[in-house]
Design an enzyme around this catalytic site. Structure first.
Site, PDB file in Angstrom:
ATOM      1  CG  ASP A 256      -0.210  -0.012   2.542  1.00  0.00           C
ATOM      2  OD1 ASP A 256       1.035  -0.049   2.556  1.00  0.00           O
ATOM      3  OD2 ASP A 256      -0.893  -0.001   3.593  1.00  0.00           O
ATOM      4  CG  HIS A 257       3.481   2.506   2.995  1.00  0.00           C
ATOM      5  ND1 HIS A 257       2.354   1.938   3.530  1.00  0.00           N
ATOM      6  CD2 HIS A 257       3.982   3.327   3.949  1.00  0.00           C
ATOM      7  CE1 HIS A 257       2.187   2.385   4.760  1.00  0.00           C
ATOM      8  NE2 HIS A 257       3.143   3.235   5.041  1.00  0.00           N
TER       9      HIS A 257
ATOM     10  CG  ASP B  82       1.915   1.883   9.425  1.00  0.00           C
ATOM     11  OD1 ASP B  82       2.473   2.201   8.355  1.00  0.00           O
ATOM     12  OD2 ASP B  82       1.128   2.623  10.031  1.00  0.00           O
TER      13      ASP B  82
ATOM     14  NE  ARG C 136       2.049  10.296  12.545  1.00  0.00           N
ATOM     15  CZ  ARG C 136       2.334   9.037  12.877  1.00  0.00           C
ATOM     16  NH1 ARG C 136       3.091   8.312  12.079  1.00  0.00           N
ATOM     17  NH2 ARG C 136       1.874   8.514  13.990  1.00  0.00           N
TER      18      ARG C 136
ATOM     19  CB  SER D 102       6.199   6.777  10.851  1.00  0.00           C
ATOM     20  OG  SER D 102       5.370   7.665  10.143  1.00  0.00           O
TER      21      SER D 102
ATOM     22  NE  ARG E 122       9.038   6.586   8.397  1.00  0.00           N
ATOM     23  CZ  ARG E 122       8.587   7.678   7.785  1.00  0.00           C
ATOM     24  NH1 ARG E 122       9.379   8.692   7.578  1.00  0.00           N
ATOM     25  NH2 ARG E 122       7.341   7.746   7.382  1.00  0.00           N
TER      26      ARG E 122
END
Length: 797
Positions: free
Chosen positions: A128-129, A193, A476, A679, A681
């Protein structure tokens, strides 16, 4: 409307609530085989009974019930007396892992080094990213399939080899797909995520983590979490008119701030919960990440039951009904909360949050005044709705009711109006039911079922370098988050407010009271939106090829596709340990820089065009801290290498880090409050570690990022006195004192920093504190959690 106090015992909130909302008559999708989707409720209740033996029959919150029913060893986690919440580390057994394509790359590369044939728990991967929004769903998807082919091939081949469920590009946003297919009341799930908590809308604990944490679950290693405190949020009253669940969490973000939920679970209770749709609860849980919360959850309701049945999971609903009858899916009567907040939904009004931070909340009735006060141009440059936060059937049908009113008045959107469906199931359903046509009739552009502009995947040519304001229903809104333009002000609102304001083109427009001119020049005012919680004739499946086969068997002979010349994928080499020999302290680390102010994971490892390098550590490390502010000069992406005996060299932050790495000089960072918010990440931890970072000392850390640093073998320390932040500068050298005791197993030992000033040679000491657990100390000693896991697996017969 909003009151707050300390600990509070709440009245019993039990199974009787199930009767407060009608079951509905929604035709469900074909029912599915739910063997791998249904939590093992009997086992969870048994484990909870074991845990209760160490809790002196204390009434438990729902959050505690779910956590304690997933403990590996209740005695190890809960025994010994003393306070648990906020103090003890829990070793947990998650039931599922979900990963999106950007973060899955590094997670899989790490998992592959463990040498295991498959995962210990079910895993799903969602593409999806890596789909950029440009001209529309079909052409954008075609471009992404070409540009990111090798990444998608890698993920699909790894899924085939290890038996993971692979959701192809175009299938939808991870969080919407998880809610539709995998989430279940009482479950404990990890996701790579930060908005994984979205699944909490189905009464579970879904926690965002880094890839190394996901590897814990995948390898059967106990996953460790410091027992969160629990905030009880009591909802009463009922929303009406323009007010939505999005407004509840926007309002709450303004009260709690981006740090108010750190180390806490937000547990919503009270009669106001039952009146919310399941997808509305998911919206609330999704944005709990913006206040730093570990996750959010809700007691089981009939709305959840109806959603499970409508999405083909009647067996899960039936099993959850039984678990609810036994009290598993509700807090105990008189459960005690660390904080208690009351919100009257009937008094809540729509909010608009921003710019540049999700906790700057303004009621819409006061937003026009704020626009004038700040001197902002009274213009909206674009309106964007959808995303993982607000793309449910309910959201889209309510928005369509506004669009139909506008069409009848002869109006079209005055600004670009972009719509992102959350999943193929939603896309197909709203197309079948005429919702998509209603939006396109007034000028909407429907994008691919993917993250798109929400995460910076937006090819926007307008307003480059110019100040402008956009309204989104996203979650965000940090600087540059959406279009890489630091001057774009992103204001967060409900999809209904975003849509209505897109017809005015004015930032100060309040659709609750202001009017527009219709096609004949007459005043026109929107009526409050209306929609459907679930489609009355059931969800449409859409393109079935997107759906993977359930619980596929691993194919050990399958080759994982990684080209040795790839610029996007790179096999990992294990990090070395700072304590490989007799060394038990970190000595003579050079300070790279002192970072000023807000430094999110977007600042540490930017997204946008860098997403294509998520699987290539060498390449993506080139963006390390490139938008961070150097506190000693106020400049962005500027650092100085003060190599002893040589002239100082000024360069970018990653280039100075490379210089230090080239001469094997370990280095440290000094950072401000809530370092690493945003995030989940893990690249924000991997990249500094790759360049040789050994320690980061902060005024405070965001939860996920601090854990990610520990996982990669970077020592995170907290200043005891936050004012000591200013005493250390670039080029100073730092050594630890007392870390040897921590390494030896004394987790209560204090670590002191001995600082040698670059310019004067002055030597002084600064006290710090740490949050390392026994297992985390083992990670530090081994050089990374992955090294430790691999060593443990190799030692087993």
């Amino acid at each position: 409307m909003f009151s707050r106090a300390g600990r509070r015992r709440t009245p019993h909130f039990g199974r009787r609530q199930l009767a407060t909302v009608a079951k509905g008559t929604h035709a469900p999708l074909p029912q599915r085989d739910c063997k791998t989707l249904t939590p093992p409720y009997a086992m969870l209740m048994y484990r909870l009974s074991l845990a209760r033996q160490f809790l002196k029959d204390r009434p438990l919150t729902l959050s505690e019930k779910i956590l304690y029913s997933h403990l590996y060893d209740p005695e190890k986690s809960l025994g010994g007396g003393g306070r648990i919440r906020g103090e003890k580390y829990l070793q947990l057994r998650p039931e599922r892992v979900a990963m999106q394509d950007a973060s899955a790359q590094m997670a899989l590369l790490q998992f592959m080094t463990c040498g295991l044939p498959t995962s210990s728990v079910p895993v799903s991967i969602h593409c999806d990213h890596l789909i950029q929004a440009q001209t529309g769903a079909s052409p954008d998807l075609t471009i992404a399939l070409d540009q990111s082919k090798e990444v998608f091939d890698f993920l699909e081949s790894a899924s085939r080899k290890y038996g993971f469920e692979f959701w192809r590009p175009g299938s939808g946003i991870i969080h919407q797909v998880v809610l539709e297919n995998y989430a279940a009341p009482g479950m404990l799930m990890l996701g790579t995520d930060s908005h994984t908590p979205n699944a909490g809308g189905l009464g579970m604990l879904a926690i965002g983590v880094g890839g190394a944490d996901a590897v814990d679950a995948m390898t059967g290693t106990p996953w460790e979490l410091k027992a969160p405190q629990v905030v009880g949020i009591h909802l009463k009253g009922k929303m009406s008119g323009w007010t939505t669940p999005k407004d509840l969490i926007l309002h709450l973000a303004g009260k709690l701030t981006v740090r108010g939920g750190t180390g806490k679970i937000l547990e919503y209770i009270g009669p106001g919960v039952a009146s919310q749709s399941c997808t509305g609860l998911a919206t609330i849980a999704n944005m709990g990440a913006e206040v730093g919360a570990t996750t959010s959850t809700f007691p089981y309701t009939s709305q959840m039951r109806a959603y499970l049945r409508a999405t083909g999971r009647a067996d899960v609903a039936q099993a959850a009904d039984v678990a609810a009858e036994h009290g598993l899916l509700f807090p105990d009567k008189d459960a005690e909360y660390d904080e208690y907040i009351e919100i009257d939904l009937s008094e809540l009004e729509p909010h608009i949050n921003g710019p540049f931070t999700p906790d700057l909340a303004t009621p819409i009735s006061k937003f026009g005044e704020l626009v004038k006060e700040k001197g902002w141009k009274d213009e909206v440059a674009a309106g964007l709705i959808g995303s993982c936060t607000n793309s449910s059937y309910e959201d889209m049908t309510r928005v369509a009711s506004i669009a139909r009113q506008a069409k009848e008045a002869g109006l079209k959107a005055k600004v670009p109006f972009l719509v992102t469906p959350g999943s193929e199931q939603i896309r197909a359903t709203i197309e079948r039911d005429g919702v998509t046509k209603s939006l396109e009739d007034v000028g909407a552009l429907v994008l691919a079922n993917a993250c798109g502009p929400c995460i910076g995947q937006w090819k926007r040519e307008e307003f480059k370098g110019e100040e402008n304001a956009i309204l989104t229903s996203f979650n965000r809104n940090f600087r540059g988050r959406n279009d890489a333009n630091s001057k774009t002000m992103n204001f967060l609102a409900s999809p209904e407010i975003v849509t209505a304001m897109s017809f005015s083109g004015q930032l100060s427009f309040n659709p609750m009271q202001d009017t527009l001119l219709d096609a004949s020049g007459q005043p026109f005012k929107f009526s409050p939106p209306a929609g459907e919680t679930l489609p009355s004739i059931g969800f449409a499946v859409g393109d079935r090829s997107y759906r993977p086969s359930a619980a596929p068997a691993p194919e050990p002979e399958a080759e994982v596709l990684i080209s040795p010349t790839s610029e996007r994928l790179e096999r990992l080499e294990p990090f070395g340990s700072h304590f490989a020999g007799e060394e038990k302290e970190l000595s003579s680390m050079q300070v790279l820089l002192r970072v000023r102010g807000k430094c999110t994971t977007d600042h540490i490892s930017a997204a946008g065009p860098w997403l294509k390098y998520k699987g290539h550590l060498t390449n993506i490390a080139e963006n390390t801290l490139i938008t961070a502010v150097n506190d000693e000069g106020g400049e962005v992406n500027v650092a100085v290498d003060y190599e002893p005996g040589k002239e100082p060299v000024q360069d970018t932050i990653p280039h100075v880090a490379q210089r230090l790495k080239a001469r094997s000089q370990p280095w440290a960072l000094v950072v401000d409050d809530n370092y690493g918010e945003g995030s989940a990440r893990e690249h924000a931890a991997l990249q500094p570690r790759f360049y040789g970072c050994a320690m980061i000392v902060a005024r405070s850390f965001a939860r996920i990022h601090e854990t990610n640093l520990k996982k990669q073998g970077v020592l995170p320390l907290w200043f005891v006195d936050k004012e000591d932040y200013t005493k250390i500068g670039a080029g100073d050298h730092i050594s630890t004192i007392g870390l040897d005791k921590v390494i030896a197993g004394d987790s209560s030992a204090q670590v002191t920093l001995e600082v040698t000033k670059r310019d004067s040679g002055e030597i002084f000491q600064i006290p710090t504190k740490h949050t390392l657990s026994e297992d985390q100390i083992a990670w530090l000693k081994a050089g990374s959690a992955l090294n430790f896991i691999r060593d443990q697996k190799m030692q087993k017969p």
